[in-house]
Design a protein around this motif. Structure first.
Motif, short mmCIF file in Angstrom:
data_model
loop_
_atom_site.label_atom_id
_atom_site.label_comp_id
_atom_site.label_asym_id
_atom_site.label_seq_id
_atom_site.Cartn_x
_atom_site.Cartn_y
_atom_site.Cartn_z
N THR A 18 -28.23 -7.06 43.15
CA THR A 18 -26.98 -6.75 42.47
C THR A 18 -27.13 -6.85 40.96
N PHE A 19 -27.85 -7.88 40.50
CA PHE A 19 -28.06 -7.97 39.05
C PHE A 19 -28.83 -6.76 38.55
N ALA A 20 -29.86 -6.37 39.28
CA ALA A 20 -30.65 -5.21 38.86
C ALA A 20 -29.76 -3.99 38.70
N ARG A 21 -28.81 -3.82 39.61
CA ARG A 21 -27.92 -2.66 39.54
C ARG A 21 -26.93 -2.77 38.39
N THR A 22 -26.43 -3.98 38.11
CA THR A 22 -25.48 -4.13 36.99
C THR A 22 -26.17 -3.89 35.66
N ASP A 23 -27.39 -4.39 35.54
CA ASP A 23 -28.13 -4.17 34.30
C ASP A 23 -28.48 -2.70 34.17
N ASP A 24 -29.01 -2.11 35.23
CA ASP A 24 -29.44 -0.71 35.19
C ASP A 24 -28.29 0.25 34.93
N ALA A 25 -27.09 -0.14 35.30
CA ALA A 25 -25.94 0.74 35.10
C ALA A 25 -25.54 0.87 33.64
N VAL A 26 -26.10 0.03 32.79
CA VAL A 26 -25.75 0.04 31.37
C VAL A 26 -26.83 0.78 30.58
N ASN A 27 -26.42 1.79 29.83
CA ASN A 27 -27.32 2.48 28.92
C ASN A 27 -27.15 1.88 27.53
N PRO A 28 -28.17 1.20 27.01
CA PRO A 28 -28.01 0.55 25.70
C PRO A 28 -27.55 1.49 24.60
N ALA A 29 -27.99 2.74 24.65
CA ALA A 29 -27.59 3.69 23.62
C ALA A 29 -26.08 3.95 23.65
N ASP A 30 -25.49 3.92 24.84
CA ASP A 30 -24.04 4.10 24.94
C ASP A 30 -23.30 2.95 24.25
N LEU A 31 -23.82 1.74 24.42
CA LEU A 31 -23.21 0.60 23.74
C LEU A 31 -23.42 0.71 22.23
N ALA A 32 -24.61 1.12 21.82
CA ALA A 32 -24.92 1.23 20.40
C ALA A 32 -23.99 2.23 19.71
N ALA A 33 -23.61 3.26 20.42
CA ALA A 33 -22.73 4.28 19.85
C ALA A 33 -21.33 3.75 19.55
N LYS A 34 -21.00 2.59 20.13
CA LYS A 34 -19.66 2.01 19.94
C LYS A 34 -19.65 0.86 18.92
N VAL A 35 -20.79 0.55 18.33
CA VAL A 35 -20.84 -0.52 17.33
C VAL A 35 -20.04 -0.10 16.10
N PRO A 36 -19.15 -0.94 15.61
CA PRO A 36 -18.34 -0.58 14.44
C PRO A 36 -19.20 -0.18 13.24
N SER A 37 -18.74 0.80 12.50
CA SER A 37 -19.54 1.35 11.39
C SER A 37 -19.79 0.32 10.29
N ALA A 38 -18.94 -0.70 10.19
CA ALA A 38 -19.13 -1.71 9.14
C ALA A 38 -20.29 -2.66 9.45
N THR A 39 -20.80 -2.62 10.66
CA THR A 39 -21.84 -3.55 11.08
C THR A 39 -23.19 -3.17 10.48
N LYS A 40 -23.91 -4.18 10.01
CA LYS A 40 -25.28 -3.98 9.52
C LYS A 40 -26.24 -4.35 10.65
N VAL A 41 -27.12 -3.42 10.98
CA VAL A 41 -27.97 -3.60 12.15
C VAL A 41 -29.44 -3.45 11.78
N MET A 42 -30.26 -4.33 12.35
CA MET A 42 -31.70 -4.21 12.26
C MET A 42 -32.28 -4.07 13.66
N VAL A 43 -33.19 -3.13 13.84
CA VAL A 43 -33.90 -2.94 15.11
C VAL A 43 -35.38 -3.06 14.82
N THR A 44 -36.08 -3.93 15.54
CA THR A 44 -37.53 -4.01 15.34
C THR A 44 -38.27 -3.34 16.49
N CYS A 45 -39.42 -2.78 16.15
CA CYS A 45 -40.28 -2.12 17.13
C CYS A 45 -41.72 -2.51 16.81
#
Length: 380
Positions: A286-313
């Motif tokens: 069940t956890f695998a399905r709840t995690d898999d059901a979330v697309n991180p990019a969809d969440l990222a698209a909803k981050v308020p524009s005033a937020t300062k974000v750093m992503v490392t790779c």
């Protein structure tokens, strides 16, 4: 050499609530698919106010043992207060660990002890930032809490609610500047940071997010990517013949489809490490399905524009390769968030260590340290 588990991180017992997915080193837990989660009040953590108030530490510099109660579970953590003027307001950051049985310091005792979050707290403290890190469910002093009798009841939302309560607890601390509340999440912790960012109330929304080697695709998509790469490597090394590799890839595709449909994956005929990976997923379906059901990019698209974000790779990160980062970064850019944005770390691993570091290494790579300092400087 034999076909290896796609991650170098150790595998927890399949029966634990946070058994590691062998291919990713990520949690496999429990619960309804994310799409089935009830929005609004049902998704708001229940934080017991009296214990929260009692757990407030002194404002003296240093590490303080703290606790808060969320949904009936006492969660234990460490609040680090940096040196600074008495009664001064300061930036404050919640630190979120990666997946699996990873404790407040970023460790999975006794096998994996990189001190990722402890080092992060030290670095941010040196930059004048208060931090809170905690033992999530099934780790450290917190343990399973109210889920002790039902580990299978843990789903992604349970961890999101726990992190949200921690963020609210940090925001209530004396000296925490409400205009400079931050979240730094490592690996799966970055996904949870994006979830908390969507509904941090009653605390103010985070002013900044540091997404460190973040889970940037759906869980099972990234799982498939890693396993396929392992099979390609095994084929190139002569460990498998083409028919075996093709058969195994087909079994992986079928296994992922089964899990997404709510059924255990069939591990018959799979190479040992990959079978183990699916067995961990099956044990925490069940956890695998709840995690898999979330697309991180969809969440990222909803981050308020005033937020300062750093992503490392990290270019030496084989668990979340740089090749998968673009959709997440593009979504943040589309949302209009501020910088520093994507920072590519040359020869840095998933654990933010220098490439080739042994499992006993507990020092962040210089490039990772510089990225963290870059993020910290935004708040002074």
């Amino acid at each position: 050499m034999p076909l290896r588990t796609p991650s170098s991180r150790p595998v927890a017992a399949a029966g634990s609530a946070l058994a590691l997915i062998a291919a990713l080193g990520w949690t496999a837990g429990c619960g309804a698919p994310a799409a089935d989660r009830t929005p609004g009040p049902a998704g708001t953590p229940s934080v017991d106010a009296a214990p929260l108030m009692q757990a407030r530490p002194s404002t003296a510099p240093g590490d303080h043992d703290v606790s808060f109660v969320v949904n009936g579970t006492t969660t234990y953590g460490t609040l680090h207060i940096p040196q600074g003027p008495t009664n001064a307001m300061m930036p404050a950051a919640l630190l979120l660990p990666g997946s699996g049985p990873t404790d407040r310091n970023g460790n999975q005792p006794p096998q994996l002890m990189p001190d990722t979050l402890a080092d992060l707290a030290r670095l941010m403290g040196d930059d004048g930032i208060m931090t809170l890190r905690y033992d999530k469910y099934a780790t450290g002093r917190t343990g399973l809490g109210t889920y002790a009798g039902n580990p299978g009841g843990l789903d992604l939302n349970a961890f999101v609610q726990q992190a949200t309560a921690a963020y609210q607890f940090l925001a209530a601390q004396p000296g925490a500047d409400p205009q400079k509340l931050l979240i730094a999440g490592h690996s799966e912790g970055a996904l949870i940071a994006l979830e908390v960012d969507q509904n941090p109330k009653p605390a103010p929304a985070p002013a900044g997010l540091a997404l460190l080697e973040p889970q940037d695709l759906r869980l099972l998509d990234l799982f498939t990517l890693q396993v396929d790469q392992q099979l390609d490597d095994a084929l190139s090394a002569g460990q498998l013949d083409p028919t075996q590799a093709t058969t195994a890839k087909s079994a992986v595709t079928n296994g992922v489809a089964a899990i997404r449909a709510g059924r255990p994956a069939d591990t018959t005929g799979l190479p040992g490490p990959i079978a183990t990976a699916f067995q961990n997923l099956n044990a925490n379906l069940t956890f695998a399905r709840t995690d898999d059901a979330v697309n991180p990019a969809d969440l990222a698209a909803k981050v308020p524009s005033a937020t300062k974000v750093m992503v490392t790779c990290g270019t030496a990160d084989t668990q979340v390769p740089c090749s998968t980062t673009a959709p997440l970064v593009d979504a943040l850019r589309t949302a209009g968030t501020g910088g520093p944005g994507l920072i590519t770390l040359q020869d840095v691993t998933h654990l933010l260590q220098p490439a080739g570091s042994p499992a006993t290494t507990n020092t962040l790579a210089p490039a990772a340290q510089q990225a963290i300092h870059t993020f910290d400087q935004l708040w002074h």
